[in-house]
Design an enzyme around this catalytic site. Structure first.
Site, PDB file in Angstrom:
ATOM      1  N   GLY A   1     -50.617-115.167 -38.174  1.00 34.83           N
ATOM      2  CA  GLY A   1     -50.443-114.481 -36.899  1.00 34.83           C
ATOM      3  C   GLY A   1     -49.172-113.677 -36.852  1.00 34.83           C
ATOM      4  CD  GLN A   2     -46.929-108.408 -36.853  1.00 33.18           C
ATOM      5  OE1 GLN A   2     -48.046-107.930 -37.021  1.00 33.18           O
ATOM      6  NE2 GLN A   2     -45.813-107.787 -37.205  1.00 33.18           N
TER       7      GLN A   2
ATOM      8  N   GLY B   1     -44.455-110.688 -31.026  1.00 36.88           N
ATOM      9  CA  GLY B   1     -43.393-109.732 -30.798  1.00 36.88           C
ATOM     10  C   GLY B   1     -42.078-110.104 -31.465  1.00 36.88           C
TER      11      GLY B   1
ATOM     12  CB  VAL C   1     -47.266-117.406 -36.909  1.00 37.50           C
ATOM     13  CG1 VAL C   1     -47.556-118.905 -36.910  1.00 37.50           C
ATOM     14  CG2 VAL C   1     -46.567-117.001 -35.620  1.00 37.50           C
TER      15      VAL C   1
ATOM     16  CG  ASP D   1     -46.079-112.905 -23.933  1.00 38.22           C
ATOM     17  OD1 ASP D   1     -46.737-112.008 -23.361  1.00 38.22           O
ATOM     18  OD2 ASP D   1     -45.912-112.939 -25.164  1.00 38.22           O
TER      19      ASP D   1
END
Length: 403
Positions: free
Chosen positions: A94-95, A97, A101, A212
């Site tokens: 994952g990516q 902000g 990850v 978020d």
């Protein structure tokens, strides 16, 4: 407890204090009253001194415990490198902000998720440690558990429990995979997210605003239970604090409430707005962005139009049409529309939402037209829009890759 000087003072009052006006001894009653007053004063001072010393010791113990907690949570960089195969591309899951990850595995076989913060995150070492200690103290079945951190050189790394079923958006917005999310599963996910937010807002030691909340920040465990993740933008409030202001607006377009976009104001009601958007996404299986049907329409506008026209059931993801609870779906749509009200005071609290999801007899106010309906069309691939103030240079539409 009296000191020697305290006894001397009392002795003088009893036997040597003259009467200033008459040159006579002070009456026994006056002496006794004065002595009692002094005794009470000395006792009060002694008590306050004892309290101060005790509080200081407790603070020192608390600080020591925090130091111990920090040390017990710290991982060596070599351990993290070995666990992730030197941050191998194949281990990326994952990516966000703040960086990538990675999936990892410790020497004892435990699987972990490693969040490697970008070097431009701007957070100092002490602030980073303080945040780690805070997040580590958040313990709830609907929050991803922090296992530790690594802070060596320029590296700032967070180590979380690994959640096997990836993120909610991985299933929800895929035309094939969302078939795995039947209505009972979606309703369970909605309830779990609500309980997690309720813990953050009211039941933890601190009042925490996530700031978020979105589908990619909700992970699913082996039983499809939701776990809220990514506290990189979270803020702590005092228990009597209602809102705060920032000049640096960060977050993901579509989930941010109007008062945050326009004025930089955020509160627990900011998370409520995000929850409402997410709730409508779970029901419809559509992202909160413009999508093309016979004409382009924003999800909140689409939801409001159908609610207003008495066709709210048309919002339901077509894949669920045969097996669902109409009462639960309609109640969730109702809650979702209340959460995205323009007026902050008209949005419910998480306590009300959680109670309403569990007790269907709870009466709800009628929703008004949601916020943002008058905004111009925007392309979701852009990080900013003409409808957002120019100062918002940190707003993104980044979605996490499958975990």
């Amino acid at each position: 407890m009296f000191l020697g000087s305290d006894y001397d003072i009392l002795y003088n009052f009893f036997f040597y204090l003259p009467n200033a006006e008459k040159g006579k001894r002070i009456s026994v009653g006056t002496i006794l009253a004065t002595a009692v007053s002094i005794a009470i004063g000395v006792l009060l001072l002694s008590t306050l001194s004892w309290c101060w010393v005790t509080r200081k010791k407790e603070k020192m113990i608390g600080d020591a415990n925090d130091i111990i907690n920090v040390e017990s949570l710290q991982f060596d960089l070599s351990t993290v490198i070995a666990a992730t195969n030197n941050f191998s591309h194949d281990n990326k899951i994952g990516q966000g902000g703040f960086g990538w990850v990675y999936k990892g595995k410790l020497s004892n076989g435990q699987e972990i998720a490693v969040k490697r913060l970008s070097k431009s995150s701007g957070q100092g070492a002490e602030e980073f440690k303080n945040e780690v200690v805070l997040v580590a103290k958040l313990q709830h079945r609907n929050l991803v558990r922090l296992l530790g951190f690594c802070l060596e050189g320029e590296e700032k790394i967070l180590i979380y429990e690994f959640v096997p079923n990836k993120s909610l958006d991985y299933f929800l917005f895929d035309s094939d995979k969302r078939a795995c999310l039947d209505w009972p599963t979606r309703y369970k996910i909605i309830g779990g997210i609500a309980r997690g937010l309720l813990y953050l807002h009211e039941d933890s030691r601190f009042k925490i605003i996530h700031r978020d909340l979105k589908a990619s920040n909700v992970l699913l465990d082996g039983d499809m239970n939701p776990k809220i993740s990514d506290f990189g933008m979270a803020r702590i409030f005092g228990m009597d604090q209602s809102q705060a202001n920032t000049n640096r607006v960060v977050g993901t377009f579509g989930y941010m409430p109007p008062e945050y976009v326009r004025q930089g104001l955020f509160s627990v009601k900011s998370d409520i707005y995000s929850f409402g958007v997410l709730l409508l996404e779970i029901i419809t299986g559509k992202k909160n962005s413009f999508y093309h049907s016979e004409y382009a329409e924003y999800l909140l506008s689409f939801a409001w139009r159908n609610w207003n026209e008495g066709t709210a059931s048309e919002l339901l993801d077509p894949i669920l049409r045969e097996f669902y609870s109409r009462e639960e779906v309609m109640r969730c749509i109702h809650i979702g529309l209340l959460c995205v009200q323009d007026n902050v005071d008209q949005r419910p609290t998480m306590a009300t939402i959680a109670r309403t999801l569990n007790i269907h007899s709870v009466a709800l106010e009628l929703p008004q037209r949601p916020a943002f309906l008058g905004y111009e069309r925007m392309e979701t691939t852009q990080s900013t829009s003409r409808s957002i103030p120019e100062s918002m240079n940190d707003v993104t539409n980044t979605e996490l890759a499958p975990r």
